[in-house]
Scaffold this active site. Structure first.
Site: not given
Length: 400
Positions: A219, A246, A345
């Site tokens: 991310s 992401h 995540d």
């Protein structure tokens, strides 16, 4: 609690006013304070040196000195976490991917429609807060502490942790091992850790099944980190690599193209029904969850657009969703790699791969821009190895 000090850079006077208002009206703590604004890159460089903001928001397209040139000089002369503001166009997406490669921490896409403005505001606030915690580690950047020296530490007790056991142990307690090297994990260490230091437990014994799939999740700071991994993979890698980064819709395709131009291994944007083939990197499309169907030796990609908008705090693509599916379909023939990023995540997905007997690698805190996602996996005891970023590509290749 001191405020997060921000410098806003945009050639539009309206956008400068709106961004300032949006940031300063954020009710969360600590407050965000806009120190000043700049209308072009040259002005931004002068004010960044004088004001020393915690974060800079930087427009891509500007007169006098554009966003990319400004970013490059900032990273070289006065490193500071930068959030890019990008136009939602093909050219804007390509420039943004270049900016992330140059060292921008993250970006926010300017809304194409008025009704998209609330989402942009939420993203900007969240990412400014994340950026304020970032540690720059690109050439010319300023690491907050020396790079830790992380060495494999062979454990001694041949025992497999029970399902669900947290794999962090130390002192006189047992150190789980199953014939897999465990890597010591001590934040900000500058020397190899002693044998008695806390360690990351090895997972269940891997059988002889060859790794067919590597899932890499990232991310904040991920696009720059991926450039230290994907271009170092050989064209004849004996497994498929799936990248779950992401990104907003419209930006994952340009990232795949950017990585492909820099790599010997083939990199492309994943499509519905793609077969997993060795020597190929598939980038998960933004806006879709990527899962797998089939059985080892005959596995294909399934893209799910989901139902409605992503809930707050969620992501699409989700690293957890892809890794959980990989563990279910491929078991011990998959590998999970979790890189820099805010939040959790990927932690549950790494745990699933770990429990299935696959190999899991978490990026060490010493090289993370934001040590969030890898930390969550380590705290679950779901990482076989914890390595600094420059060592991860070689570790992937060695285990395939």
């Amino acid at each position: 609690m001191p405020p997060i000090n921000v410098l806003v850079v945009d050639d539009s006077a309206l956008m400068r006013r709106l961004i300032t208002r949006f940031l300063e009206e954020d009710p969360q703590k600590p407050p965000i304070k806009v120190l000043d604004s700049a209308a072009n890159g040259q002005e931004a460089l002068e004010k960044a040196v004088r004001l020393r903001p915690d974060v800079v928001t930087l427009d891509v397209e500007m007169p006098v000195l554009d966003g990319l040139a400004t970013l490059e000089r900032l990273m070289r002369q006065h490193p500071v976490p930068v959030i890019m503001l990008s136009a939602h166009t093909t050219e804007g997406a390509q420039a943004t991917i270049k900016a992330l490669a140059l060292g921008a921490v993250d970006f926010v896409a300017k809304p194409a429609r008025r009704e998209d403005m609330p989402q942009m505001v939420n993203d900007l606030r969240f990412k400014v807060r994340a950026a304020s915690q970032a540690v720059l580690r690109w050439p010319g950047g300023r690491p907050a502490r020396p790079l830790a020296v992380v060495r494999p530490v062979q454990t001694t007790r041949q025992a497999v942790p029970p399902a669900g056991a947290v794999g962090i142990s130390g002192g006189s307690g047992g150190r789980y091992s199953a014939g897999v090297i465990a890597v010591s994990h001590t934040a900000a260490a500058s020397q190899p850790s002693p044998i008695g230091a806390p360690e990351v437990a090895a997972g269940p014994v891997r059988q002889s099944g060859r790794i067919q799939l590597v899932v890499i999740g990232s991310s904040t700071g991920g696009p720059a980190a991926l450039q230290q991994i994907i271009p170092r993979l050989p064209a004849n890698l004996g497994a498929t690599v799936v990248v779950v980064q992401h990104l907003p819709v419209g930006f994952s395709g340009p990232m795949a193209e950017h990585l492909d131009r820099k790599s010997a291994i083939k990199v492309r944007h994943a499509q519905q029904g793609d077969q997993l083939r060795p020597g190929e990197v598939l980038v998960a499309p933004a806006g879709y969850d990527l899962t797998f169907r089939g059985r080892p030796g005959n596995v294909s990609v399934f893209l799910d657009p989901g139902q409605g908008p992503v809930p707050p705090g969620g992501f699409r693509p989700s690293v957890d969703v892809t890794m959980l599916s990989a563990a279910e379909v491929l078991g011990n023939q998959c590998m999970g790699v979790l890189l820099t990023g805010m939040g959790r995540d990927g932690a549950l997905g790494m745990q699933a791969i770990f429990r299935s007997g696959g190999l899991t690698i978490a990026e060490h805190e010493s090289t993370c821009v934001v040590y969030g996602m890898p930390r969550a996996a380590v705290e679950l005891g779901a990482a076989n190895r914890v390595l600094p970023l420059p060592e991860i590509a070689a570790e992937i290749v060695k285990n395939i």
